[in-house]
Enzyme design. Sequence first.
Site, PDB file in Angstrom:
ATOM      1  N   ASN A 117       0.685  -1.310  -0.312  1.00  0.00           N
ATOM      2  CA  ASN A 117      -0.293  -0.091  -0.031  1.00  0.00           C
ATOM      3  C   ASN A 117       0.873   1.323   0.076  1.00  0.00           C
ATOM      4  O   ASN A 117       1.951   1.307   0.400  1.00  0.00           O
ATOM      5  CB  ASN A 117      -1.096   0.072   1.095  1.00  0.00           C
ATOM      6  CG  ASN A 117      -1.832   1.145   1.313  1.00  0.00           C
ATOM      7  OD1 ASN A 117      -2.311   1.604   0.257  1.00  0.00           O
ATOM      8  ND2 ASN A 117      -2.097   1.706   2.532  1.00  0.00           N
ATOM      9  N   SER A 171       0.851   5.058  -8.454  1.00  0.00           N
ATOM     10  CA  SER A 171       0.085   6.241  -8.503  1.00  0.00           C
ATOM     11  C   SER A 171      -0.006   6.890  -9.934  1.00  0.00           C
ATOM     12  O   SER A 171       0.976   6.508 -10.391  1.00  0.00           O
ATOM     13  CB  SER A 171       0.564   7.367  -7.486  1.00  0.00           C
ATOM     14  OG  SER A 171       0.025   8.600  -7.822  1.00  0.00           O
ATOM     15  N   TYR A 185       8.687  11.789  -4.771  1.00  0.00           N
ATOM     16  CA  TYR A 185       7.448  11.012  -4.710  1.00  0.00           C
ATOM     17  C   TYR A 185       7.220  10.369  -6.106  1.00  0.00           C
ATOM     18  O   TYR A 185       7.087   9.122  -6.383  1.00  0.00           O
ATOM     19  CB  TYR A 185       6.632  11.806  -4.255  1.00  0.00           C
ATOM     20  CG  TYR A 185       5.160  10.887  -4.160  1.00  0.00           C
ATOM     21  CD1 TYR A 185       4.826  10.127  -3.141  1.00  0.00           C
ATOM     22  CD2 TYR A 185       3.917  11.172  -4.981  1.00  0.00           C
ATOM     23  CE1 TYR A 185       3.748   9.218  -3.071  1.00  0.00           C
ATOM     24  CE2 TYR A 185       2.874  10.671  -4.971  1.00  0.00           C
ATOM     25  CZ  TYR A 185       2.578   9.602  -4.052  1.00  0.00           C
ATOM     26  OH  TYR A 185       1.404   8.950  -3.827  1.00  0.00           O
ATOM     27  N   ALA A 188       9.617   7.994  -7.371  1.00  0.00           N
ATOM     28  CA  ALA A 188       9.580   6.675  -6.776  1.00  0.00           C
ATOM     29  C   ALA A 188       8.457   5.880  -7.163  1.00  0.00           C
ATOM     30  O   ALA A 188       8.700   4.763  -7.213  1.00  0.00           O
ATOM     31  CB  ALA A 188       9.461   6.776  -5.114  1.00  0.00           C
ATOM     32  N   LYS A 189       7.304   6.398  -7.411  1.00  0.00           N
ATOM     33  CA  LYS A 189       5.910   5.947  -7.813  1.00  0.00           C
ATOM     34  C   LYS A 189       6.356   5.230  -9.226  1.00  0.00           C
ATOM     35  O   LYS A 189       5.823   4.269  -9.503  1.00  0.00           O
ATOM     36  CB  LYS A 189       4.825   6.944  -7.854  1.00  0.00           C
ATOM     37  CG  LYS A 189       4.499   7.051  -6.273  1.00  0.00           C
ATOM     38  CD  LYS A 189       3.844   5.915  -5.765  1.00  0.00           C
ATOM     39  CE  LYS A 189       3.416   6.214  -4.153  1.00  0.00           C
ATOM     40  NZ  LYS A 189       2.656   5.134  -3.643  1.00  0.00           N
ATOM     41  N   ILE A 220      -7.946  10.127  -4.017  1.00  0.00           N
ATOM     42  CA  ILE A 220      -8.716   9.145  -3.058  1.00  0.00           C
ATOM     43  C   ILE A 220      -8.799  10.211  -1.784  1.00  0.00           C
ATOM     44  O   ILE A 220      -7.819  10.633  -1.220  1.00  0.00           O
ATOM     45  CB  ILE A 220      -8.097   8.006  -2.607  1.00  0.00           C
ATOM     46  CG1 ILE A 220      -7.598   7.164  -4.046  1.00  0.00           C
ATOM     47  CG2 ILE A 220      -8.786   7.229  -1.816  1.00  0.00           C
ATOM     48  CD1 ILE A 220      -8.994   6.839  -4.857  1.00  0.00           C
TER      49      ILE A 220
END
Length: 249
Positions: A117, A171, A185, A188-189, A220
């Site tokens: 997750n 993502s 971020y 990394a995603k 989300i």
Amino acid sequence: MCTRPRKFGHKLQELCAGRGASGAGRRARGGGRTALVTRAGSATGIGFAAARMLGELGARVILTGTTARVFDRAEELTADGLDAVGIVCTRDSAAGAAGLEAALTAGGHKPTILVNNAVGDAAMGHGDILTSPAEWDRGLASNLSTVFHATRTVTSFTRAAGWGSVVTVSSVSGTIMASRGDVAYAAAKARLVGLTRALDLAVNEAGAGITSNAVAPGWIATGSQLTSEALAGALVPAGRSRFTGQSVR
């Protein structure tokens, strides 16, 4: 391998039962399997929603988190008649992964389903290309190394079982778009997609019967959603962010 945005719940149902199985069939096929869901401590997060669905499909669920609130989530599932336990650990280093492995061994847990997750915003690592090396390293450790360590830990169980499924939450950020100030971020995603491909059928783990999938959620409405993210969610055709119950069911 799926790297495009899709309903998370469809993939969870497939990995527990296979395409086209009826509701009863999904529950029966999920029985006897053990699933590890990381970052499942938030009551409003994707991780907890995924853990609940897997439990409802008949799997025993191990929830991990970095604080004791993960025990509260496990107790909630247990109160609803599901088989769930909580483990507090970190996964951004080899030492943290060793703690996870020790807890699994001590509990006699042998997960063959893994849901990697997403992390919360506090661990995203903010900054543009001039971000500090320390912030860059923190962003990659929190968003990429955590997935590597959890997957590495579970692989011994999936290989021994001759079956396994890894579902990683990537993502849309980094894979098809990017937000301002989130360079670590986004990087990394995007790398999570590469890791998923390296694990996938035709590359490394096909011989052991292990499949690897990445899902790329959009906006989300979790408890960690920023005001800026909620505003961005209001600009999509639906006019709002999705809720975790909608994103996995």
